[in-house]
Design an enzyme around this catalytic site. Structure first.
Site, PDB file in Angstrom:
ATOM      1  N   ASN A  38      82.485  10.480 136.544  1.00 14.14           N
ATOM      2  CA  ASN A  38      81.609  10.406 135.372  1.00 14.14           C
ATOM      3  C   ASN A  38      80.223   9.985 135.830  1.00 14.14           C
ATOM      4  OD1 ASN A  38      83.735   8.100 135.201  1.00 14.14           O
ATOM      5  ND2 ASN A  38      82.089   7.210 134.046  1.00 14.14           N
ATOM      6  N   ASP A  39      79.714   8.834 135.461  1.00 13.52           N
ATOM      7  CA  ASP A  39      78.289   8.533 135.607  1.00 13.52           C
ATOM      8  C   ASP A  39      77.752   8.628 137.040  1.00 13.52           C
ATOM      9  OD1 ASP A  39      79.251   7.581 133.223  1.00 13.52           O
ATOM     10  OD2 ASP A  39      78.611   5.520 133.551  1.00 13.52           O
ATOM     11  N   ASP A 168      76.727  -2.125 133.475  1.00 14.13           N
ATOM     12  CA  ASP A 168      75.826  -1.083 133.979  1.00 14.13           C
ATOM     13  C   ASP A 168      74.441  -1.611 134.366  1.00 14.13           C
ATOM     14  OD1 ASP A 168      78.019   0.448 133.171  1.00 14.13           O
ATOM     15  OD2 ASP A 168      77.092   1.059 131.286  1.00 14.13           O
TER      16      ASP A 168
END
Ligand code: FRU
Length: 493
Positions: A38-39, A168
């Site tokens: 993902n990210d 994050d």
């Protein structure tokens, strides 16, 4: 010292990653070496290369506890895979090394800052993912987790700030030499806020303030913040969960936002003046930026959406890909994006047409392919009677097509992937407002095997989506209702 958990992942990726054939991946968009991504994480220029890490689970394309995959590049388009960099192998991150960022330390080391996750039971027996911020330093290939981890925990947060949604970190060094990081958090009103922390050395951190807060305006939790100064403006990028649409500006679910305003570094005061979506397509989330050595602010996102991950069929060796890196700039107070200029080096096989009269189905010789950079310039054939509709179909054959449609009368552009191989009941369309009432519009369409990114009017709006159809569906067709004149410049990539 490399842990057994990291060694196992590296062994697995060595065996299984090398089996993935080049033509089964995007050509110039980064995909995971094997398994799930993902990210984008730790996007940075270090020791002569761009480094891009990614949320990673090598063992399955369906995902699992997060590792950090790792790749390097000299042009942001050709990526070389390095062994996985981080594994969930320590008490404070045993359930995942979540997203984070990177910078170069004055002593020459590469510093990674990420969120460590540990599952705990709540009072009602529910699973809560406690999130703390951690560091690892290394030489661009091997990273050692810092013995002082975790360096920021929920304990230093004010009362009412979530210790669960706290993740994050995006780290940078200000012009005053102070290290700063922004972290996504859920505030007392249950919606997102971006917290700012400061440090003299990058290792010892103090809580400073709430840089900006959602107040339940734009979605709920704000994930993956990034903050920087661009063309004299303070810019905050973040990815909200659970958004509600506002006209054509946002869409339901996972979205992206850009807040543009004034920033005073001395007091770390950010005053928001404008907000907008970052990408108006279906698949784009969790973007992160870095500064190139020649001073460009380049952004890369996860070209996927949590809610539509399952449209890919079957058990493929990899899932998830990054967007094209995009240069950002501000024009008239709004965010603009253009594909990184390095992409022009990949162009070959130029085909050009001028003043094409677009009919009900127009096909042009040598205008086809799934790895394409194509610029279309549209204008009305008759300025007294502006056409109703223009459409281009890409990745098309008798069964499949991915559609871009522009209606000047409605000042709207629409993408549609209903016929792009999905067998699921999920959203397939997205619309964005564009100022094109006079029938003039410029589109730059980038295709890379499994994706389409459209840059409208030199980067005023961008729409991204993925499509997982057979590569033999490589037709490009144009059609119109009313009289459209079109110039085409098309390259293979
Ligand atoms: C965003 C996100 C981040 C988190 C990561 C976990 O897509 O939910 O907030 O760190 O993914 O993989």
């Amino acid at each position: 010292m490399t842990s057994r958990i990291l060694r196992d992942a590296r062994r697995y990726e060595e065996v299984h990653g090398s089996l993935v054939k080049e033509e089964e991946r995007p050509a110039f968009h980064l995909s995971p070496y094997v398994g799930w991504t993902n990210d984008p994480n730790g996007f940075s220029f270090y020791d002569g290369h761009y480094h891009l890490f990614y949320q990673y689970y090598p063992f399955s394309p369906l995902g699992g506890p997060k590792y950090w995959g790792h790749a390097v590049s000299s042009d942001l388009l050709h990526w070389e895979y390095l062994p996985a960099a981080l594994a969930p192998d320590t008490a404070y991150d045993q359930d995942g090394c979540f997203s984070g960022s990177a910078l170069s330390l004055p002593d020459g080391r590469h510093l990674l800052m990420y969120t460590g996750v540990r599952a705990e039971r709540g009072s009602g027996g529910e699973v809560l993912l406690r999130q703390v911020q951690c560091l690892a330093a290394g030489d661009g290939e091997e990273y050692e987790k810092y013995e002082g981890n975790p360096v920021i925990t929920g304990d230093i947060l004010p009362e009412g700030f979530s210790r669960i949604d706290f993740r994050d970190p995006k780290i940078w060094r200000g012009s005053d030499g102070v290290y700063r990081c922004v972290i996504g958090n859920r505030g007392p009103d249950d919606s997102g806020q971006i917290l700012l922390f400061v440090s003299e050395d990058g290792f010892h951190w103090d809580y400073k303030k709430v840089l900006t807060a959602n107040h339940n305006r734009l979605g709920k939790m704000w994930e993956c913040p990034d903050f920087f100064v661009l063309d004299g403006h303070g810019v905050l990028l973040t990815s909200p969960e659970e958004m509600l649409p506002e006209g054509l500006e946002y869409h339901n679910g996972n979205g992206t936002i850009c807040l543009i305003g004034d920033y005073e570094e001395k007091t770390d005061t950010f005053t928001e003046k404008h907000h907008q979506s970052v990408d108006y397509g279906i698949d784009f989330y969790a973007m992160q930026t870095t500064l190139t050595p020649d001073g460009r602010r380049v952004m890369i996102g996860w070209m996927q959406n949590w809610n539509t991950c399952h449209i890919r069929e079957g058990n493929r060796p990899w899932f998830g890909q990054m967007s094209l890196p995009r240069e950002l700039f501000i024009k008239e107070g709004r965010l603009y994006q253009r594909p990184i200029r390095e992409l022009e080096e990949l162009r070959h096989g130029k085909v050009e047409y001028e003043n094409v009269d677009v009919g009900q189905k127009t096909v042009l010789k040598s205008v086809s392919g799934r790895m394409v950079d194509m610029e279309l310039t549209l204008r009305p054939g008759n300025t007294d009677d502006i056409y109703k509709k223009f459409a281009v179909y890409v990745a098309a054959d008798h069964r499949y097509r991915t559609e871009v449609c522009f209606r000047p009368g409605e000042n709207e552009i629409k993408i549609d992937r209903k016929f792009s191989g999905s067998r699921k009941t999920v959203v397939h369309q997205r619309r964005a407002a564009v100022d094109g009432a006079d029938g003039r519009l410029k589109l730059r369409i980038i295709l890379d095997r499994f994706s389409m990114e459209i840059f409208v009017n030199d980067g005023e709006k961008v729409l991204s989506l993925t499509m997982y159809t057979d590569q033999s569906a490589d037709g490009i067709e144009f059609c119109s209702e009313g009289s459209v004149k079109m110039d085409v410049v098309k390259y293979d990539l």
